[in-house]
Design an enzyme around this catalytic site. Sequence first.
Site, PDB file in Angstrom:
ATOM      1  N   CYS A  79      21.927  -6.054  -7.149  1.00  0.00           N
ATOM      2  CA  CYS A  79      22.590  -4.907  -6.505  1.00  0.00           C
ATOM      3  C   CYS A  79      23.947  -4.596  -7.125  1.00  0.00           C
ATOM      4  CB  CYS A  79      22.737  -5.185  -5.016  1.00  0.00           C
ATOM      5  SG  CYS A  79      21.151  -5.511  -4.266  1.00  0.00           S
ATOM      6  N   HIS A 111      27.884  -0.936  -2.235  1.00  0.00           N
ATOM      7  CA  HIS A 111      26.436  -1.127  -2.281  1.00  0.00           C
ATOM      8  C   HIS A 111      25.885  -0.990  -0.858  1.00  0.00           C
ATOM      9  CE1 HIS A 111      22.530  -2.710  -2.596  1.00  0.00           C
ATOM     10  NE2 HIS A 111      22.821  -3.878  -2.082  1.00  0.00           N
ATOM     11  N   ASN A 121      18.253  -0.484   1.584  1.00  0.00           N
ATOM     12  CA  ASN A 121      18.941  -1.104   0.444  1.00  0.00           C
ATOM     13  C   ASN A 121      18.087  -0.868  -0.804  1.00  0.00           C
ATOM     14  OD1 ASN A 121      19.806  -2.863  -1.528  1.00  0.00           O
ATOM     15  ND2 ASN A 121      20.112  -4.602  -0.151  1.00  0.00           N
TER      16      ASN A 121
HETATM   17  N1  ACO Z   1      13.130  -8.065  13.744  1.00  0.00           N
HETATM   18  C1  ACO Z   1      13.365  -8.767  14.879  1.00  0.00           C
HETATM   19  N2  ACO Z   1      13.963  -9.976  14.869  1.00  0.00           N
HETATM   20  C2  ACO Z   1      14.336 -10.458  13.675  1.00  0.00           C
HETATM   21  C3  ACO Z   1      14.104  -9.780  12.451  1.00  0.00           C
HETATM   22  C4  ACO Z   1      13.459  -8.542  12.537  1.00  0.00           C
HETATM   23  N3  ACO Z   1      13.202  -7.790  11.446  1.00  0.00           N
HETATM   24  N4  ACO Z   1      14.583 -10.522  11.435  1.00  0.00           N
HETATM   25  C5  ACO Z   1      15.111 -11.630  11.974  1.00  0.00           C
HETATM   26  N5  ACO Z   1      14.937 -11.603  13.338  1.00  0.00           N
HETATM   27  C6  ACO Z   1      15.342 -12.598  14.317  1.00  0.00           C
HETATM   28  C7  ACO Z   1      15.535 -13.956  13.719  1.00  0.00           C
HETATM   29  O1  ACO Z   1      14.321 -14.666  13.714  1.00  0.00           O
HETATM   30  C8  ACO Z   1      16.550 -14.559  14.667  1.00  0.00           C
HETATM   31  O2  ACO Z   1      15.885 -15.004  15.825  1.00  0.00           O
HETATM   32  P1  ACO Z   1      16.322 -16.382  16.541  1.00  0.00           P
HETATM   33  O3  ACO Z   1      17.740 -16.138  16.991  1.00  0.00           O
HETATM   34  O4  ACO Z   1      15.330 -16.511  17.644  1.00  0.00           O
HETATM   35  O5  ACO Z   1      16.230 -17.428  15.480  1.00  0.00           O
HETATM   36  C9  ACO Z   1      17.419 -13.373  15.094  1.00  0.00           C
HETATM   37  O6  ACO Z   1      16.621 -12.200  14.815  1.00  0.00           O
HETATM   38  C10 ACO Z   1      18.717 -13.272  14.335  1.00  0.00           C
HETATM   39  O7  ACO Z   1      18.420 -13.378  12.934  1.00  0.00           O
HETATM   40  P2  ACO Z   1      19.549 -13.379  11.883  1.00  0.00           P
HETATM   41  O8  ACO Z   1      18.958 -13.618  10.514  1.00  0.00           O
HETATM   42  O9  ACO Z   1      20.639 -14.283  12.352  1.00  0.00           O
HETATM   43  O10 ACO Z   1      20.056 -11.852  11.994  1.00  0.00           O
HETATM   44  P3  ACO Z   1      21.348 -11.213  11.421  1.00  0.00           P
HETATM   45  O11 ACO Z   1      22.160 -10.641  12.487  1.00  0.00           O
HETATM   46  O12 ACO Z   1      22.021 -12.112  10.408  1.00  0.00           O
HETATM   47  O13 ACO Z   1      20.742  -9.966  10.613  1.00  0.00           O
HETATM   48  C11 ACO Z   1      20.239  -9.312   8.377  1.00  0.00           C
HETATM   49  C12 ACO Z   1      19.834 -10.187   9.548  1.00  0.00           C
HETATM   50  C13 ACO Z   1      20.116  -7.858   8.800  1.00  0.00           C
HETATM   51  C14 ACO Z   1      19.281  -9.586   7.211  1.00  0.00           C
HETATM   52  C15 ACO Z   1      21.693  -9.602   7.966  1.00  0.00           C
HETATM   53  O14 ACO Z   1      21.886 -10.986   7.860  1.00  0.00           O
HETATM   54  C16 ACO Z   1      22.083  -8.956   6.672  1.00  0.00           C
HETATM   55  O15 ACO Z   1      22.088  -7.745   6.531  1.00  0.00           O
HETATM   56  N6  ACO Z   1      22.468  -9.761   5.655  1.00  0.00           N
HETATM   57  C17 ACO Z   1      22.858  -9.235   4.359  1.00  0.00           C
HETATM   58  C18 ACO Z   1      21.632  -9.026   3.548  1.00  0.00           C
HETATM   59  C19 ACO Z   1      21.882  -8.270   2.292  1.00  0.00           C
HETATM   60  O16 ACO Z   1      22.802  -7.489   2.223  1.00  0.00           O
HETATM   61  N7  ACO Z   1      21.023  -8.498   1.313  1.00  0.00           N
HETATM   62  C20 ACO Z   1      20.982  -7.752   0.133  1.00  0.00           C
HETATM   63  C21 ACO Z   1      22.017  -8.074  -0.868  1.00  0.00           C
HETATM   64  S1  ACO Z   1      21.825  -7.045  -2.214  1.00  0.00           S
HETATM   65  C22 ACO Z   1      20.777  -7.658  -3.450  1.00  0.00           C
HETATM   66  O17 ACO Z   1      21.228  -8.290  -4.380  1.00  0.00           O
HETATM   67  C23 ACO Z   1      19.324  -7.344  -3.430  1.00  0.00           C
END
Ligand code: ACO
Length: 333
Positions: free
Chosen positions: A118, A260, A290
């Site tokens: 990214c 990004h 993304n």
């Molecule tokens: N739908 C419903 N529930 C979900 C989902 C989903 N799609 N995904 C995860 N959950 C659940 C998990 O299982 C967890 O449940 P639990 O509490 O019972 O264990 C709960 O939701 C919370 O999960 P987290 O992973 O802690 O959620 P978080 O608030 O961190 O959000 C997210 C996840 C959106 C992925 C966030 O961490 C994020 O955006 N991170 C950055 C990712 C990013 O930017 N990546 C790309 C970088 S760029 C590149 O180089 C490609």
Amino acid sequence: MKSFMIQGAKILATGSAVPNSSLSNNQISNIVNTSDEWIFTRTGIKERRVLTGINQSVVDLGILASMDALKKISMDPSEIDLIILATSSPNDLFGSASQIQCKIGATNAVAFDLTAACSGFVLGIVTASQFLQNGSYRNILVIGADVLSKWIDWSDRSTCILFGDAAGAAIVQRCSNQNNSILNFQLNTDGKYSEHLSIAYKNYTSPHSKLNLYQGYFNYVAMNGKEVYKFAVSQVPLSILKCLSSLDMSVNDVDWLLLHQANERILKAVADKLSINKSKIIANLSKYGNTSAASIPLALDEAVQDDKILDSQIVVIAGFGAGLTWGTVVIRW
Ligand code: ACO
């Protein structure tokens, strides 16, 4: 003869392309256990575009974005000297840039791929500006394009909700030092955390029966979302501040913050940390998700088309992602 004096570089035109097929949060909730409400509140994403045609690849989107940029300034493709394709999802591991070079008719251009996930477009612009500022080339086409829908495990709800396919392009031209618009950059890599986000190569469990060597395949995208989130929110503001301070600028000089497009909460948290008003954030991820290396040039092109970014305004562009790699470019538009 080439002159090796430091000259300027400016973005002449931008272009972009997205696939026609859209995929909403509700549609994803039919294949994994999630909901529109969860995805939208955690990420700001409503829908994304996905490339569905059997023979379509990152090359098709890259061509459309490039032609869009060239058309805006009526530039003949033969005037391009170099094509840099930032992508992590090529249709050929040897590189896809040369296919774009051929198909758009950029007969005089050298072309290569650049892989930095990214952050790819930021790295691409910085690489291009080196060739322009040292006088090697005059016109460079920088493309950021990814089709991560091909590398997603569509049964993994933690990743399949995030990504979309797109391409964006910018034509960067050498100019006089006084008209330089790519003011400075700040780049970083920390490979210690590479396992937080990867499309890793895996060996098959047994070696070749006669040669005793291992062959393998690439896995789907694997991500530790929480760690990537924490990294982005802590490191991106520092990179931006370092870059601004190298130019004797402060956050008060920033007209637009173009990050990004990973997650709306990340965009807001970075703006908060920098005390930059949220009205200065450029965001379009609700429509596209993304799109990896495409996200910055896609949002830039949209903001330019919408007449948001005006002449002489300061645009701070920051990319971050797998590697982990992150960095900033400050541009005077
Ligand atoms: N739908 C419903 N529930 C979900 C989902 C989903 N799609 N995904 C995860 N959950 C659940 C998990 O299982 C967890 O449940 P639990 O509490 O019972 O264990 C709960 O939701 C919370 O999960 P987290 O992973 O802690 O959620 P978080 O608030 O961190 O959000 C997210 C996840 C959106 C992925 C966030 O961490 C994020 O955006 N991170 C950055 C990712 C990013 O930017 N990546 C790309 C970088 S760029 C590149 O180089 C490609």
